[in-house]
Design an enzyme around this catalytic site. Structure first.
Site, PDB file in Angstrom:
ATOM      1  N   SER A  29       3.880  -3.217   3.426  1.00 44.05           N
ATOM      2  CA  SER A  29       5.307  -2.984   3.203  1.00 44.05           C
ATOM      3  C   SER A  29       5.663  -1.573   3.642  1.00 44.05           C
ATOM      4  CB  SER A  29       5.641  -3.162   1.721  1.00 44.05           C
ATOM      5  OG  SER A  29       5.143  -2.054   0.989  1.00 44.05           O
ATOM      6  N   LYS A  30       6.952  -1.330   3.694  1.00 38.58           N
ATOM      7  CA  LYS A  30       7.421  -0.009   4.084  1.00 38.58           C
ATOM      8  C   LYS A  30       6.923   1.037   3.087  1.00 38.58           C
ATOM      9  CE  LYS A  30      11.766   2.475   4.616  1.00 38.58           C
ATOM     10  NZ  LYS A  30      11.035   3.719   4.494  1.00 38.58           N
ATOM     11  N   ARG A  31       6.814   0.618   1.826  1.00 41.26           N
ATOM     12  CA  ARG A  31       6.356   1.560   0.805  1.00 41.26           C
ATOM     13  C   ARG A  31       4.927   2.064   1.069  1.00 41.26           C
ATOM     14  NH1 ARG A  31       7.178  -1.189  -4.309  1.00 41.26           N
ATOM     15  NH2 ARG A  31       9.158  -1.968  -3.508  1.00 41.26           N
TER      16      ARG A  31
ATOM     17  N   GLY B  36       3.736   2.648   3.964  1.00 45.59           N
ATOM     18  CA  GLY B  36       3.904   3.693   4.963  1.00 45.59           C
ATOM     19  C   GLY B  36       4.346   4.996   4.330  1.00 45.59           C
ATOM     20  N   ASP B  37       5.310   4.905   3.416  1.00 44.35           N
ATOM     21  CA  ASP B  37       5.808   6.110   2.736  1.00 44.35           C
ATOM     22  C   ASP B  37       4.703   6.754   1.896  1.00 44.35           C
ATOM     23  OD1 ASP B  37       8.227   5.501   3.840  1.00 44.35           O
ATOM     24  OD2 ASP B  37       9.065   4.572   2.039  1.00 44.35           O
TER      25      ASP B  37
END
Ligand code: GLU
Length: 505
Positions: free
Chosen positions: A262-264, A266-267
């Protein structure tokens, strides 16, 4: 049946930035199309107006331009099967919805969201299907007059697919084999909504795949549950003969290996999940992209190509063109592919090694200039030659190499404590004088002269070199000392040394 020309499509919904998994899907479609001498179509699936995000379509197009993935037809590319934006194909879908209604393979339903909610509360695991549809308000349970009156009164309705229970549905999947389910588990999916006069994803997707003569549907695993419905729709239209073959690609998993990427993630771990930087027009949030983070498109392609497939060789570096003949959709893994972002960094490093110093210097020159340095591309290239093997991104060069272009403004305290001895100032003064006296300042001449001097004086090589490094670099890093001094030239070398002696003594 005659062999059909291979035609595949990438069909994103413009709901935001293109996720890196979508890029992998497009890449596999591209490789498949190219290796079969077929076509790759770019279709925009924008029938869900609530989820439409302005700028998303342009973003997707720009992403593929950057990556070098070329489409043969579609939105912004033209072609014979257009329009390629589903919102521009309303009339086409209406015709096909009517066809299913006329054939008794679909029906009209008036149930309001509240009524559906009430049913769900009443019946456990409620599903709108053969077992329940006669309890609902639709054209199967009502008379034709009732239905016509409601429509004439302007009542909103949906069209549902009438799924017959008891049928074994087969999905012919190039990766997963024969995927079989019973039609009983499917619900009567909504195909069309009168409220916005638009079809749902399922209907538009099938009608377009048929009309655009798609032969293979290659897409993410998340669409596998929809595939049996799509097969039934093809059959309901009588298009079995041109039913595409499916390939549902393995999911991209978190770097840790469990759960969907998920994008999270990546963050949390500091890597991009989008090809380009994305400015969310609604929230104003900015998300990093592979391009802006300094990845080469070749590295991103190479990295993504290996997420779910590999050519079964030791070799890892392949260009897009080299991947075309090797790619084998049937050898894709069924199991999810761990998104090892470190491997992406590794690929970028390998591409830096592979690229010439000239190529890297052309990029690095902008950084050098941005730091107010006025120098030539030849000098920048020389630095790149010495240093590029040490970095994974061009942006890492400046912090590593700035001393080549500007004298140290200060001297690292730790290094000074360790490397600057009581006799260092004296030794450096001798060395500065020695270097000053050399007519030829080439690396070889310096090296010979300095080593002779060290030997004659009985100095320790290590001590001299460490102190010397501190005077020229300001800290303990960098390539060989003679590389540095030869690059700086006599004047600058001696100037830096004398200044350091002043400051450090
Ligand atoms: N519009 C769907 C998506 O956003 C397409 C799925 C498919 O390829 O059938 O991925």
């Amino acid at each position: 049946m005659a062999e059909r020309r291979v035609r595949v499509r990438f069909a994103p919904s413009p709901t935001g930035a293109l996720h890196i998994g979508g890029v992998r899907t497009a890449l596999y479609n591209y490789l498949f199309a190219r290796q079969h001498g077929g076509d790759l179509v770019f279709r925009i699936e924008d029938t869900d107006s609530n989820r439409f995000v302005p700028g998303a379509e342009e973003y997707i197009i720009e992403s593929f331009k950057w990556l070098g993935i070329k489409f043969d037809e579609g939105v912004s590319f033209g072609g014979e099967h257009g329009p390629y934006r589903q919102s521009e194909r309303r009339d086409i879908y209406k015709k096909y919805v009517q066809q299913l209604l006329d054939a008794g393979k679909a029906y009209i339903a008036f149930d309001t969201p509240e009524e559906l909610e009430a049913k769900r509360a009443e019946i456990q695991n409620f599903q709108y299907d053969a077992s329940t549809r006669m309890q609902m308000r639709n054209s199967l349970s009502m008379t034709k007059e009732e239905v016509d009156t409601l429509i004439a009164d302007g009542q909103q309705y949906v069209v549902r697919f009438k799924i017959e229970p008891g049928e074994a549905v087969h999905v012919d999947d190039l990766i997963r084999g024969d995927v079989r389910i019973m039609s009983d588990i499917l619900d009567d999916k909504v195909l069309y909504k009168s409220a916005d006069e638009l079809p749902t994803y399922h209907l538009a997707n099938i009608v377009d795949d048929h009309l655009m003569e798609i032969t293979h549907v290659i897409r993410g695993e998340e669409w596998l549950p929809s595939a049996p419905l799509h097969v039934l729709l093809y059959k309901a239209f009588g298009w079995e003969d041109t039913m595409p073959r499916f390939a549902h690609l393995p999911l991209l998993l978190k770097p840790e290996g469990k759960g969907k990427l998920s994008k999270r993630d990546g963050d949390r771990l500091g890597f991009p999940v989008f090809p380009l930087e994305w400015h969310d027009p609604k929230t104003g949030e900015v998300s990093s992209g592979y391009r802006e983070s300094g990845y080469f498109p070749e590295a991103v392609i190479n990295f993504l190509a290996f997420l779910g497939w590999n050519p079964g060789t030791e070799r890892e570096m392949y260009s897009l063109d080299e991947l075309v003949p090797l790619f084998d959709i049937s050898k894709c893994s069924k199991a999810g592919a761990r998104f090892d972002y470190q491997k992406g960094i590794w690929f970028n490093h390998e591409y830096i090694l592979q690229k010439s110093a000239d190529e890297i210097a052309a990029i690095f020159a902008a950084d050098v200039k941005a730091h107010g340095i006025d120098t030539t591309i030849e000098r920048i290239t020389k630095v790149v030659e010495m240093m590029k093997d040490r970095v994974s991104f061009v942006s890492e060069l400046w912090p590593l190499c700035s001393f080549f272009f500007e004298a140290p403004a200060s001297y690292d305290e730790k290094t000074r404590k360790k490397r600057w001895k009581d006799d260092s100032a004296q030794a450096m003064e001798e060395l500065a004088s020695l270097l000053e006296g050399l007519d030829d300042f080439s690396l070889e001449t310096q090296e010979k002269a300095v080593h002779e001097w060290i030997e004659a004086k009985g100095y320790k090589l290590g001590n001299i070199m460490n102190a010397w490094r501190l005077t020229l670099v300001g800290e303990g890093k960098g390539p060989g000392m003679f590389d540095i001094s030869a690059f700086l030239g006599k004047e600058e070398t001696v100037r830096r040394m004398r200044k350091a002696i002043e400051v450090l003594k």
